[in-house]
Design an enzyme around this catalytic site. Structure first.
Site, short mmCIF file in Angstrom:
data_model
loop_
_atom_site.label_atom_id
_atom_site.label_comp_id
_atom_site.label_asym_id
_atom_site.label_seq_id
_atom_site.Cartn_x
_atom_site.Cartn_y
_atom_site.Cartn_z
N SER A 95 0.81 -1.22 0.00
CA SER A 95 0.00 0.00 0.00
C SER A 95 0.85 1.28 0.00
O SER A 95 0.51 2.23 -0.71
CB SER A 95 -0.96 0.00 1.18
OG SER A 95 -1.94 -1.00 1.00
N LYS A 126 -8.81 -6.19 10.82
CA LYS A 126 -9.89 -5.61 10.01
C LYS A 126 -11.26 -5.55 10.72
O LYS A 126 -12.13 -4.81 10.31
CB LYS A 126 -10.05 -6.38 8.69
CG LYS A 126 -8.99 -6.06 7.66
CD LYS A 126 -9.28 -6.83 6.37
CE LYS A 126 -8.47 -6.31 5.22
NZ LYS A 126 -8.88 -6.93 3.94
N ASP A 140 -12.82 -3.41 -0.58
CA ASP A 140 -12.41 -4.62 -1.31
C ASP A 140 -13.45 -5.03 -2.35
O ASP A 140 -13.09 -5.46 -3.46
CB ASP A 140 -12.20 -5.78 -0.33
CG ASP A 140 -10.84 -5.70 0.36
OD1 ASP A 140 -9.93 -5.06 -0.18
OD2 ASP A 140 -10.70 -6.28 1.46
N GLY A 165 -13.48 -20.69 -1.86
CA GLY A 165 -12.95 -20.09 -0.63
C GLY A 165 -14.05 -19.42 0.17
O GLY A 165 -15.06 -18.97 -0.38
N GLY A 186 -13.01 -17.37 3.16
CA GLY A 186 -12.29 -16.55 4.13
C GLY A 186 -12.72 -15.10 4.02
O GLY A 186 -13.79 -14.77 3.50
N ALA A 189 -11.60 -12.58 2.17
CA ALA A 189 -11.73 -12.03 0.82
C ALA A 189 -13.02 -12.51 0.15
O ALA A 189 -13.66 -11.76 -0.59
CB ALA A 189 -10.52 -12.42 -0.02
N ASN A 222 -15.71 -24.56 -0.39
CA ASN A 222 -14.58 -24.30 0.50
C ASN A 222 -14.12 -25.62 1.11
O ASN A 222 -14.94 -26.50 1.38
CB ASN A 222 -15.00 -23.32 1.61
CG ASN A 222 -13.81 -22.82 2.39
OD1 ASN A 222 -12.82 -22.38 1.79
ND2 ASN A 222 -13.87 -22.86 3.71
N THR A 232 -13.21 -26.27 4.07
CA THR A 232 -13.97 -26.46 5.31
C THR A 232 -15.42 -26.05 5.03
O THR A 232 -15.74 -24.86 5.00
CB THR A 232 -13.38 -25.60 6.45
OG1 THR A 232 -11.97 -25.80 6.47
CG2 THR A 232 -13.99 -25.94 7.79
N TYR A 260 -2.38 -12.47 -6.09
CA TYR A 260 -1.57 -11.65 -7.01
C TYR A 260 -0.06 -11.86 -6.85
O TYR A 260 0.73 -11.14 -7.48
CB TYR A 260 -1.93 -10.16 -6.88
CG TYR A 260 -1.78 -9.59 -5.50
CD1 TYR A 260 -2.86 -9.58 -4.61
CD2 TYR A 260 -0.57 -9.07 -5.07
CE1 TYR A 260 -2.73 -9.08 -3.34
CE2 TYR A 260 -0.44 -8.54 -3.79
CZ TYR A 260 -1.53 -8.55 -2.94
OH TYR A 260 -1.38 -8.04 -1.67
#
Ligand code: NAP
Length: 275
Positions: free
Chosen positions: A16, A65, A101, A126, A128, A130, A150, A152, A217
């Site tokens: 950042s 966060k 995001d 996924g 999580g 994101a 996912n 899990t 990324y």
């Protein structure tokens, strides 16, 4: 001089500062963006006294966060729904917490594949942090069905309960078959990251008009994106999401809405290549 920061623990890896200081320089602003490594013990005090510390705002990253949601005078609807805030600023001296995001994710997708099919089912891998932003963004575009897979399964079930009936959970093992009839595949797992485990998936069932978006990324071109390109599918890399999510915060702190340019993309891509 206006000062902004990124607050994390650890925070040394963050790109950042590279992005924001590039824009400060490009628009000849009197400002600076720095890293603040803040531990669990002091994070509440730190964010509560951000203004007294001389900051006009900042970003919050892992593992903090969720903290602004408890402290801010106002939490924006996106941050509330996603359950995490990554951007802080002040209005009339009051701390506001937002999440950019979802904006970064969808802006980059619209830019890279303007005709992506929001009217077809999407597959999201996924569940999580994101994934929450990705689900929020896709549901805002009224994607009719999101197949969420996912490792899990319970975590995916929890997200489906929160985000509503358009989110349909399936077993992680069925991921290749789940691609049939989809307009978009998004990888939000950490699989495919440099030095980590690969994402194993067979893209054969994806329709030829579908797009494949990997929000990982590092590396910039993941094995998933390479496999998608080899099949002639359109691809979207994760770096653009990172760059676009930075735009709203910068605009609030420094009063200029910055451009995500090829030059900035190149600068950060070079930094990623250097490791
Ligand atoms: P997170 O909350 O830790 O979630 C990690 C996800 O990866 C979980 O769904 C986890 O599944 C899955 N996973 C991890 N190892 C796995 C394995 N061996 N097999 C199958 N699934 C596995 O992380 P996050 O914050 O969501 O971030 C995920 C990725 O997105 C990271 O690579 C991050 O760098 C990237 N990201 C990119 C941007 C951007 O701007 N481009 C923004 C945010 C994040 P379980 O639930 O089973 O553990």
């Amino acid at each position: 001089m206006k000062r902004a920061c990124i607050i994390g623990y650890p925070v040394a890896h963050s790109r950042s500062p590279l992005i924001h200081n590039y824009w400060i320089d490009k628009y000849s602003l009197n400002g600076i963006y720095v890293k603040e490594s803040v531990s669990h013990e002091t994070i509440v005090d730190f964010i509560s006294s951000l203004r007294e510390k001389g900051y006009v705002g900042g970003n919050v990253t892992i593992p903090h966060k969720h903290v602004p949601l408890q402290i801010a005078a106002r939490v924006e609807p996106e941050a509330q729904a996603i359950g995490a805030a990554n951007t802080l600023w002040f209005e009339d001296g009051q701390l506001i917490a937002g999440n950019t995001d979802a904006y970064g994710f969808i802006t980059h997708l619209d830019e890279q594949v303007p005709d992506w099919r929001a009217d077809l089912p999407a597959v999201v891998l996924g569940a999580g942090g994101a994934a929450r932003a990705v689900l929020y963004a896709l549901l805002r575009r009224s994607v009719p069905e999101i197949r969420l897979l996912n490792r899990t399964r319970e975590k995916a079930e929890r997200l489906a309960n929160e985000f509503g009936p358009a989110v349909q959970v399936a077993d992680w093992q069925t991921r290749s078959g789940a691609l049939a009839g989809c307009g978009l595949l998004v990888n939000t797992t950490s699989l495919g990251m440099a030095g980590g485990q690969a994402l194993e998936i067979d893209l054969a069932a994806l329709p030829s008009a579908a797009a494949v978006y990997d929000i990982v990324y590092v590396p910039l071109q993941t094995a998933l994106l390479e496999a998608a390109r080899a099949r002639g599918l359109r691809t979207v890399d994760g770096l653009g999401m990172l760059l676009h999510q930075a735009v709203p915060g910068f605009a609030r702190w420094f009063g200029v809405r910055p451009q995500v340019t090829a030059e900035l993309h190149h600068l950060v891509a070079q930094d990623i290549l250097r490791g």
